[in-house]
Design an enzyme around this catalytic site. Structure first.
Site, PDB file in Angstrom:
ATOM      1  N   SER A 124       0.913  -1.253  -0.167  1.00  0.00           N
ATOM      2  CA  SER A 124       0.045  -0.123   0.031  1.00  0.00           C
ATOM      3  C   SER A 124       0.844   1.282   0.134  1.00  0.00           C
ATOM      4  O   SER A 124       1.991   1.282   0.463  1.00  0.00           O
ATOM      5  CB  SER A 124      -0.918   0.079   1.262  1.00  0.00           C
ATOM      6  OG  SER A 124      -1.374   1.080   1.566  1.00  0.00           O
ATOM      7  N   TYR A 150      -2.027  -1.211  10.768  1.00  0.00           N
ATOM      8  CA  TYR A 150      -2.141  -1.490   9.538  1.00  0.00           C
ATOM      9  C   TYR A 150      -1.219  -1.247   8.540  1.00  0.00           C
ATOM     10  O   TYR A 150      -0.402  -1.982   7.865  1.00  0.00           O
ATOM     11  CB  TYR A 150      -3.636  -1.303   8.998  1.00  0.00           C
ATOM     12  CG  TYR A 150      -3.556  -1.464   7.498  1.00  0.00           C
ATOM     13  CD1 TYR A 150      -3.793  -2.762   6.999  1.00  0.00           C
ATOM     14  CD2 TYR A 150      -3.589  -0.393   6.507  1.00  0.00           C
ATOM     15  CE1 TYR A 150      -3.777  -2.998   5.570  1.00  0.00           C
ATOM     16  CE2 TYR A 150      -3.510  -0.702   5.283  1.00  0.00           C
ATOM     17  CZ  TYR A 150      -3.683  -1.970   4.766  1.00  0.00           C
ATOM     18  OH  TYR A 150      -3.751  -2.291   3.385  1.00  0.00           O
ATOM     19  N   LYS A 154       2.072  -3.648   6.659  1.00  0.00           N
ATOM     20  CA  LYS A 154       2.496  -3.665   4.990  1.00  0.00           C
ATOM     21  C   LYS A 154       4.030  -3.370   5.143  1.00  0.00           C
ATOM     22  O   LYS A 154       4.761  -4.018   4.425  1.00  0.00           O
ATOM     23  CB  LYS A 154       1.527  -2.597   4.351  1.00  0.00           C
ATOM     24  CG  LYS A 154       0.239  -2.922   4.329  1.00  0.00           C
ATOM     25  CD  LYS A 154       0.122  -4.003   3.296  1.00  0.00           C
ATOM     26  CE  LYS A 154      -1.340  -4.580   3.464  1.00  0.00           C
ATOM     27  NZ  LYS A 154      -1.336  -6.089   2.804  1.00  0.00           N
TER      28      LYS A 154
HETATM   29  P1  NAD Z   1     -10.597  -7.697   1.464  1.00  0.00           P
HETATM   30  O1  NAD Z   1     -11.038  -7.763   2.987  1.00  0.00           O
HETATM   31  O2  NAD Z   1     -11.703  -7.370   0.390  1.00  0.00           O
HETATM   32  O3  NAD Z   1      -9.826  -9.121   1.041  1.00  0.00           O
HETATM   33  C1  NAD Z   1      -8.961  -9.482   1.933  1.00  0.00           C
HETATM   34  C2  NAD Z   1      -9.365 -11.059   1.757  1.00  0.00           C
HETATM   35  O4  NAD Z   1      -8.372 -11.683   2.773  1.00  0.00           O
HETATM   36  C3  NAD Z   1     -10.779 -11.446   2.510  1.00  0.00           C
HETATM   37  O5  NAD Z   1     -11.692 -11.988   1.627  1.00  0.00           O
HETATM   38  C4  NAD Z   1     -10.315 -12.088   3.937  1.00  0.00           C
HETATM   39  O6  NAD Z   1     -11.566 -12.823   4.303  1.00  0.00           O
HETATM   40  C5  NAD Z   1      -8.991 -12.650   3.555  1.00  0.00           C
HETATM   41  N1  NAD Z   1      -8.229 -12.858   4.709  1.00  0.00           N
HETATM   42  C6  NAD Z   1      -7.960 -12.152   5.809  1.00  0.00           C
HETATM   43  N2  NAD Z   1      -7.122 -12.580   6.701  1.00  0.00           N
HETATM   44  C7  NAD Z   1      -6.925 -13.823   6.184  1.00  0.00           C
HETATM   45  C8  NAD Z   1      -6.265 -14.994   6.711  1.00  0.00           C
HETATM   46  N3  NAD Z   1      -5.565 -15.086   7.855  1.00  0.00           N
HETATM   47  N4  NAD Z   1      -6.383 -16.222   5.910  1.00  0.00           N
HETATM   48  C9  NAD Z   1      -6.970 -16.445   5.036  1.00  0.00           C
HETATM   49  N5  NAD Z   1      -7.865 -15.230   4.360  1.00  0.00           N
HETATM   50  C10 NAD Z   1      -7.878 -14.096   4.968  1.00  0.00           C
HETATM   51  O7  NAD Z   1      -9.536  -6.672   1.042  1.00  0.00           O
HETATM   52  P2  NAD Z   1      -8.897  -5.782  -0.260  1.00  0.00           P
HETATM   53  O8  NAD Z   1      -9.467  -4.426  -0.495  1.00  0.00           O
HETATM   54  O9  NAD Z   1      -9.192  -6.899  -1.558  1.00  0.00           O
HETATM   55  O10 NAD Z   1      -7.533  -5.988  -0.099  1.00  0.00           O
HETATM   56  C11 NAD Z   1      -6.749  -7.052  -0.477  1.00  0.00           C
HETATM   57  C12 NAD Z   1      -5.055  -6.659  -0.302  1.00  0.00           C
HETATM   58  O11 NAD Z   1      -4.912  -5.427  -0.823  1.00  0.00           O
HETATM   59  C13 NAD Z   1      -5.042  -6.462   1.467  1.00  0.00           C
HETATM   60  O12 NAD Z   1      -3.719  -7.229   1.772  1.00  0.00           O
HETATM   61  C14 NAD Z   1      -5.033  -4.931   1.657  1.00  0.00           C
HETATM   62  O13 NAD Z   1      -4.441  -4.805   2.766  1.00  0.00           O
HETATM   63  C15 NAD Z   1      -4.072  -4.727   0.457  1.00  0.00           C
HETATM   64  N6  NAD Z   1      -4.515  -3.051  -0.099  1.00  0.00           N
HETATM   65  C16 NAD Z   1      -5.708  -2.620  -0.156  1.00  0.00           C
HETATM   66  C17 NAD Z   1      -6.343  -1.387  -0.299  1.00  0.00           C
HETATM   67  C18 NAD Z   1      -7.727  -1.077  -0.403  1.00  0.00           C
HETATM   68  O14 NAD Z   1      -8.216   0.162  -0.262  1.00  0.00           O
HETATM   69  N7  NAD Z   1      -8.693  -1.917  -0.685  1.00  0.00           N
HETATM   70  C19 NAD Z   1      -5.332  -0.489  -0.600  1.00  0.00           C
HETATM   71  C20 NAD Z   1      -4.018  -0.881  -0.294  1.00  0.00           C
HETATM   72  C21 NAD Z   1      -3.595  -2.296  -0.067  1.00  0.00           C
END
Ligand code: NAD
Ligand code: UDP
Length: 334
Positions: A124, A150, A154
């Site tokens: 991120s 958080y 990362k």
């Molecule tokens: P999201 O919550 O929709 O998807 C993450 C998924 O991971 C979920 O389905 C959750 O059930 C699963 N999960 C969490 N912990 C787990 C574990 N221990 N074992 C198995 N499954 C697990 O989030 P997203 O928006 O799709 O984000 C995906 C990735 O991108 C994340 O790592 C997030 O930090 C990163 N990210 C997201 C954003 C944003 O704004 N959406 C921005 C920057 C980075």
């Protein structure tokens, strides 16, 4: 390629699954469904024509994860799984460190034990912390000034991956630093559907539009920006998903890092105006106090991704709003 998506039923993972299947890759998903629903798998099938094999498992369950890798030889892992709510991470930091960092270590151990040597990690823009320039470049120092647990997970995972790559020189690691992913698939079948109360701007706007929240609180209009509200680099989730497909083509030993953003800053008020234009209705809103830890402005320098991945964003803020509304309409019909 045979690709395992951790967290693949989530928001970004599900859109990436669609793009990968469309490109002919074999996609499998592991997710504990903590923040997503298994019904997403049918939606992926509806859009892309193929349902990914699904393992409901927690990355912290090292034995089960190891078993998944022992049964199937994956060419690549795209590691989305993690907890991502900034505010929640301040309330339950240990759970964030345990889940995000512990989960990654468990995954890397299983990969190493089973000879799977390629990983793309969802990082991120938050890892940049506080910089003098609002335009973030991959060469900037990361770490100092990150304002929440958080963001620190990362940063720490990036450092772990770098150490891991030094110790395992044949590993191919790509770190993608996302800016602000928003929007939904144009089919309206998948989008940002977090379990529980949303935290990010677009899901909150969606909740206001569908009457679940009475109004949007705009967190501060006294920032040092042209209209006083904070500026971010919003990226359509389909563009982001395509960024992963592009990143696969250039995987190489060692660690490669790319910003995935549009390079353009948009204010909160501009986002609200674009949503109102797309919906044809005013969005109930109020100016509220600043949210702790918010920076006034930042956006990506996306030049490295363009040069090396041959990737850049194609969709506009208007596309983001139209696709978000389409998704919202379908969800409200369910
Ligand atoms: P999201 O919550 O929709 O998807 C993450 C998924 O991971 C979920 O389905 C959750 O059930 C699963 N999960 C969490 N912990 C787990 C574990 N221990 N074992 C198995 N499954 C697990 O989030 P997203 O928006 O799709 O984000 C995906 C990735 O991108 C994340 O790592 C997030 O930090 C990163 N990210 C997201 C954003 C944003 O704004 N959406 C921005 C920057 C980075
Ligand atoms: N924001 C807002 N009201 C909300 C949620 C977010 O004004 O209810 C603002 C927030 O202050 C930030 C921008 O919208 O300037 C994007 O916030 P988000 O949490 O989506 O992303 P991040 O802060 O992580 O970049």
């Amino acid at each position: 390629m045979r690709i395992l998506l951790t967290g693949g039923t989530g928001y970004i993972g599900s859109h990436t699954a669609v793009e990968l299947i469309k490109q002919g890759h074999e996609v499998e998903i592991v997710d504990n469904l903590r923040n997503s629903k298994a019904s997403v798998l049918d939606r992926i099938e509806q859009i892309a024509g193929k349902k990914p094999k699904f393992y409901q498992a927690d990355l912290l369950d090292t034995e089960k994860i190891n078993q998944i890798f022992a049964e199937t030889q994956f060419d690549l892992v795209i590691h989305f799984a993690g907890l991502k709510a900034v505010g929640e991470s301040v309330e339950i930091p240990l759970e964030y460190y345990k889940n995000n960092i512990g989960g990654t270590i468990s995954l890397l151990e299983a990969m190493r034990a089973n000879n799977c040597k390629r990983i793309i990690f969802s990082s991120s823009a938050t890892v940049y912390g506080i910089q003098e320039s609002p335009e973030y470049v991959e060469t900037m120092q990361t770490g100092p000034g990150i304002s929440n647990p958080y963001g620190r997970t990362k940063y720490m995972i990036e450092e772990i991956l770098k150490d891991f790559a030094v110790a395992n020189p044949d590993f191919e690691v790509t770190i993608l630093r996302y800016f602000n992913p928003v929007g939904a698939h144009p089919s309206g079948l998948i989008g940002d559907d977090p379990n529980g109360r949303p935290n990010n701007l677009m899901p909150i706007i969606m909740h206001v539009a569908s009457g679940k929240i009475p109004y949007l609180s705009i967190f501060g209009d006294d920032y040092n920006t042209p209209d006083g509200t904070c500026i971010r680099d919003y990226i359509h989730v389909v563009d982001l998903a395509k960024g992963h497909v592009a990143a696969i083509k250039t995987l190489k030993p060692g660690v490669s890092i790319y910003n995935l953003g549009s390079g353009k800053g948009v204010s909160v008020k501009e986002m609200v105006a674009a949503f109102e234009k797309a919906s044809g209705k005013p969005l109930p809103q109020q100016i509220a106090g600043r949210r702790a830890g918010d920076l006034d402005e930042f956006y990506a320098n996306p030049a490295k991704a363009k040069a090396e991945l041959d990737w850049q964003t194609e969709l506009t803020i208007d596309d983001i709003m139209v696709d978000t509304l389409n998704y919202l309409k379908r969800e409200n019909q369910q």
